[in-house]
Scaffold this active site. Structure first.
Site, PDB file in Angstrom:
ATOM      1  N   GLU A 464       0.950  -1.250  -0.027  1.00 48.02           N
ATOM      2  CA  GLU A 464      -0.036   0.175   0.053  1.00 48.02           C
ATOM      3  C   GLU A 464       1.141   1.160  -0.004  1.00 48.02           C
ATOM      4  O   GLU A 464       0.894   1.847  -1.024  1.00 48.02           O
ATOM      5  CB  GLU A 464      -1.044   0.022   1.156  1.00 48.02           C
ATOM      6  N   GLU A 741      -2.044   1.112  13.157  1.00 46.73           N
ATOM      7  CA  GLU A 741      -3.263   1.542  12.397  1.00 46.73           C
ATOM      8  C   GLU A 741      -4.498   1.434  13.240  1.00 46.73           C
ATOM      9  O   GLU A 741      -5.426   2.229  13.102  1.00 46.73           O
ATOM     10  CB  GLU A 741      -3.220   0.560  11.157  1.00 46.73           C
TER      11      GLU A 741
HETATM   12  C1  RAM Z   1      -6.424   2.285   4.666  1.00 45.58           C
HETATM   13  C2  RAM Z   1      -5.669   2.792   5.510  1.00 45.58           C
HETATM   14  C3  RAM Z   1      -5.513   4.344   5.451  1.00 45.58           C
HETATM   15  C4  RAM Z   1      -6.818   5.039   5.065  1.00 45.58           C
HETATM   16  C5  RAM Z   1      -7.577   4.265   4.124  1.00 45.58           C
HETATM   17  C6  RAM Z   1      -9.191   5.163   4.133  1.00 45.58           C
HETATM   18  O1  RAM Z   1      -5.883   2.048   3.668  1.00 45.58           O
HETATM   19  O2  RAM Z   1      -6.165   2.560   7.162  1.00 45.58           O
HETATM   20  O3  RAM Z   1      -4.727   4.895   6.558  1.00 45.58           O
HETATM   21  O4  RAM Z   1      -6.517   6.328   4.931  1.00 45.58           O
HETATM   22  O5  RAM Z   1      -7.684   3.045   4.310  1.00 45.58           O
END
Ligand code: RAM
Length: 877
Positions: A464, A741
């Site tokens: 990602e 996260e």
């Molecule tokens: C995921 C991650 C990221 C967030 C998006 C919407 O990819 O948590 O941090 O901004 O979602």
């Protein structure tokens, strides 16, 4: 005289070589804490290299010292000059002149590029990365060189060398930008590397973001299917002539020792394929293949506004152990971003050392599931001899490495972790008497280091690593307390504007690339698109940079207009539809991170009010009365919708949740009656939630502030010091060394969250560091660039002391407070030309102090008085 002026800084550059501004703004700091010292006047002096006569502004009566407009004729391309400054305080004569700052412009006119982009021919990509290529250009210089500059960029990522020596210390140049619109080049001084006679320019070129794997759908070739290098060498000779040569059809390429290089997948270095002295005249490239010329629009080339990515640190292992399944594990004691440097002993040719990386262990083995498709595996294949090796074109987020195939026994002296990030200057420190709080703060610092790698990313380890706008939107204030982000984020904001949709919509990550067929169709995304308004405003607040507001004005207004269109005339975000909302609310199921307590429509209404208000304030700054009125009316309308649609007349939230109350209070959406009650209800809500987190990405950064604003600071402290999950300190008690996260990225039993989106290095929830500096320590900007400080610390009986310091644009501010037997003592350093508005916690009348070191004491007990609001721009009007 105790007054000393530091060297002038040029825009936000750390090293102003090859800059892109013809009229760079100038700043300087006067180092003094002499009581009441204030700049009354300054004199700037410019000496151009091509003109021995200095030009001076003469004495200018002005207090300005931050981003002062360039006072002379604009600079042309390749201009070299030195600037210095001296200042006058109250009654004194001038200070001594500052040390001069040398600056040099790059190419300000795209016509001056003569280089062509040169490309190797490539085969079909392999499963986990393509080979990197060696490219070289031979340049013969007839006469001695007095000055040489190399300027270069790539479609891909590159390292450069000249005559066998590295050029610059940049990592992953040219980084990641909105490539087709803004391709960054950099300029290096290579005077010491060039020879009269034969010279070789070497380029090692790999896929990077341009062509490697990008995003979570396993796509590659996202920006292009061919990598290329673009290099221009400019030499000035003793006779005054300028010779410009560039990469062209005479360049040649071959494959080298790097048989595979990818940001996510890792890198393989086959030492048997190494070509000794490939980038020196000692070796001929005649047998190499000729490059092909590919198109590159030189109008897209931009000079950097911020520092490059560098090797910032090296960390030794703390432990080497054997896992339950018999594998060799190395623990670096810190979750970090970078790669390993190995000192591989001599071994039979073909011996392969393989390294896998992970952030955590699960059941004693590498926990690689959260990496998803990112294989994060590096390999070194020995040619026989001992050799030190570090990959060049990959990055991993890891604390642990598993090493396989090491010849002999692996010891802690055989390897280290090289920490890689943008070379930002640290500006702020925080410490408190609670070691857990300190570790939390340190985790935010490491989360930032790992995710400020050219682009501010959500996470650094899985497939990602995108510049998610919402994440930066919430984290930018904290980031700016830790490091000087101005240069880097100026560039990122330019990418945001470049990638903004023609209808004003802001992509959910920047740089934008269409890499995810699975994303739901996104409209104006509340909290994410708002990076377009919030981030420039934070830059203005923290760095006093009005220019960034001007530069982003079109982007800011286009965003708010698009957002308002999604809301409709009645500001009624339709029910249904999708939006990230208060993402990753502690209450959302693991597989439904959008399913927050507060519906996204309420979040969107609040954010529309906030962004419209920022644009209103920006319009006022720019003297645009019409826009001020228009966006002010929009902001009022949205605020009115929030307080009538989502809040009862007495202040109770229609969807009771910490975020609902916090948004109302912090974004100033409530009537005075509603607000007072909302504070009590928020405290009650936090208590009902067991003094644990009850919010997501967007709500969390607001809750403690909202509590303090409404005199509920005891509750804010209970929440902040909570250790049970979900809480900030829960992760700390679980041994976290970065911000996670999810509140429960790791479950209390040590297992990894079962969701398919679990990172252990995500700065979003680290936004709390802003609260630590701004309110706990009490060092806040009350006027742009901290010309005026707002000092309103929030004590708690739980802490004996707190300290913070900050390199403001005016100099170093410092604060420390102690609490002992009900006596609160404060020591504050106010830098030159600044003032501070002080609110002691006993609720006594606020007062103002000027430059100098100040000490105050007062009596304080928990709950004695309300705290002064410490918001910069959104204090209740
Ligand atoms: C995921 C991650 C990221 C967030 C998006 C919407 O990819 O948590 O941090 O901004 O979602």
């Amino acid at each position: 005289m105790s007054v000393r002026v530091r060297p002038v800084t040029i825009e936000h550059h750390r090293h102003p070589l090859g800059i892109g501004e013809s009229r760079p703004r100038l700043s300087w700091v006067t180092d003094t804490v002499e009581a009441g010292w204030k700049q009354r006047a300054y004199e700037l002096e410019l000496v151009r290299d091509d003109d021995p006569d200095a030009v001076s502004t003469g004495r200018v009566e002005s207090i300005e010292s931050v981003l002062v407009q360039w006072p002379w004729e604009p600079l042309e391309s390749r201009a070299r000059a030195r600037v210095r400054v001296r200042v006058w305080g109250s009654d004194e004569g001038p200070s001594a002149w500052s040390e001069p700052t040398a600056l040099e412009t790059g190419l300000l006119d795209s016509e001056l590029w003569i280089a062509r982009a040169v490309a190797p021919l490539v085969d079909e990509p392999g499963d986990d990365g393509e080979p990197a290529f060696l490219l070289r250009g031979d340049v013969h210089l007839d006469s001695p060189v007095v000055r040489a500059r190399l300027r270069a960029t790539a479609l891909g990522v590159m390292t450069l060398s000249m005559n066998g020596r590295p050029v610059g210390d940049d990592v992953l140049h040219p980084g990641w930008t909105s490539y087709h619109r803004r391709l960054r080049y950099r300029t290096w001084d290579v005077t010491d590397l060039v020879n009269t006679g034969d010279n070789v320019i070497g380029v090692h070129l790999a896929d990077g973001w341009w062509r490697g794997f990008l995003g979570f759908a396993g796509l590659r070739d996202v920006y292009g299917s061919r990598t290329a290098a673009f290099v221009q060498l400019e030499t000035e000779h003793a006779d005054g002539t300028l010779r410009v040569t560039g990469s062209d059809e005479t360049w040649r390429w071959t494959t080298g020792p790097v048989t595979r290089a990818d940001l996510y997948m890792g890198e393989t270095f086959d030492a048997r394929r190494d070509i000794a002295e490939w980038d020196t005249p000692a070796v001929s490239a005649e047998t190499w293949a000729p490059v092909e010329l590919v198109d590159l629009d030189t109008a897209t080339l931009v000079a950097p506004t911020g520092p490059p990515v560098v090797r910032a640190d090296a960390i030794r292992p703390v432990e080497i152990s054997t896992s339950p399944s018999g594998r060799t594990l190395v623990d670096f004691g810190q979750n970090l971003v970078g790669r390993l440097r190995l000192r591989v002993p001599a071994a039979p040719a073909g011996t392969t050392v393989r390294v896998r990386h992970a952030e955590v262990l699960e059941n004693g083995e590498l926990g690689v599931r959260p990496l998803r498709r990112a294989r994060s595996t590096d390999e070194f294949i020995s040619a026989g001899a001992a050799r030190e090796w570090e990959p060049s074109f990959t990055l991993h987020g890891f604390r642990y490495a598993e090493v396989e195939g090491w010849p002999g026994e692996l010891t802690v002296d055989d390897l280290e972790a090289v920490v890689i990030h943008t070379d930002l200057r640290r500006v702020g420190e925080f410490a408190a008497s609670d070691p857990l709080l300190d570790r939390l703060h340190e985790n935010v610092v490491w989360g930032m280091r790992g995710n400020f790698v050219d682009v501010p990313t959500d996470c650094p380890q899985r497939d990602e690593r995108l510049g998610w706008t919402g994440d930066l939107q919430v984290f930018a204030p904290a980031a700016s307390y830790l490091y000087d982000t101005a240069g880097m984020l100026t560039g990122w904001l330019a990418d945001l504007a470049a990638d903004q949709h023609p209808d004003g919509n802001v992509p959910v990550y920047v740089p934008w690339a269409d890499i995810d067929p699975h994303l739901p169709p996104l409209g104006a995304e509340a909290g994410w698109g708002d990076a377009a308004t919030v981030v420039p405003w934070v830059m203005y607040e923290r760095y006093g940079d009005e220019g960034i507001v001007d530069a982003q004005w079109a982007s800011m207004t286009a965003w708010v207009d698009a957002f308002a269109r999604r809301a409709g005339d009645e500001i009624d975000f339709a029910s249904g539809g999708f939006s990230f909302g208060d993402w990753l609310d502690a209450a959302a199921p693991d597989d439904a991170p959008w399913a927050a307590r507060l519906p996204w429509q309420a979040v969107a209404t609040a954010y529309l009010a906030r962004s419209a208000r920022i644009v209103r304030d920006a319009a006022r700054l720019r003297g645009d009365a019409e826009a001020e009125l228009r966006y002010g009316a929009l902001a009022d309308h949205a605020a009115e919708r929030y307080r009538t649609e989502f809040v009862t007349p007495s202040g109770r939230a229609a969807f009771p949740s910490q975020t609902a109350y916090a948004l109302g209070i912090r974004f100033d959406l409530l009537s005075p009656t509603q607000r007072a009650h909302a504070g009590e209800l928020l405290a009650a809500q936090v208590a009902a939630d067991g003094f644990r987190i009850g919010s997501g990405f967007l709500g969390t950064p607001l809750v403690c502030d909202a509590l303090v604003d409404t005199a509920q600071d005891a509750t804010a402290w209970k929440l902040l010091l909570q250790r049970e999950c979900p809480s900030w300190l829960y992760a700390v008690t679980m041994g976290a060394t970065t911000i996670w996260e999810r509140w429960n990225s790791m479950l209390p039993d040590g297992s990894i969250n079962p969701g398919d989106m679990t990172s252990f290095n995500h700065y979003a929830f680290g936004a709390v560091a802003d609260f630590l500096h701004r309110r706990v320590a009490g060092l806040a900007p009350a006027a742009a660039g901290y010309r005026r400080l707002l000092v309103a610390p929030v004590p708690t009986p739980e802490l004996e002391w707190v300290r913070a310091s900050h390199d403001t644009p005016y100099g170093r501010a410092a604060i420390s407070w102690t609490l002992e037997d009900g006596t609160f003592s404060l020591e504050l350093t106010v830098p030159a030309s600044s003032t501070a508005e002080i609110h002691l916690p006993d609720g006594s009348e606020p007062f103002e102090v000027a430059t100098g070191v100040h000490r105050f004491t007062c009596r304080w007990e928990q709950g004695a008085v309300a705290q002064a609001a410490a918001a910069f721009a959104h204090d209740p009007a």
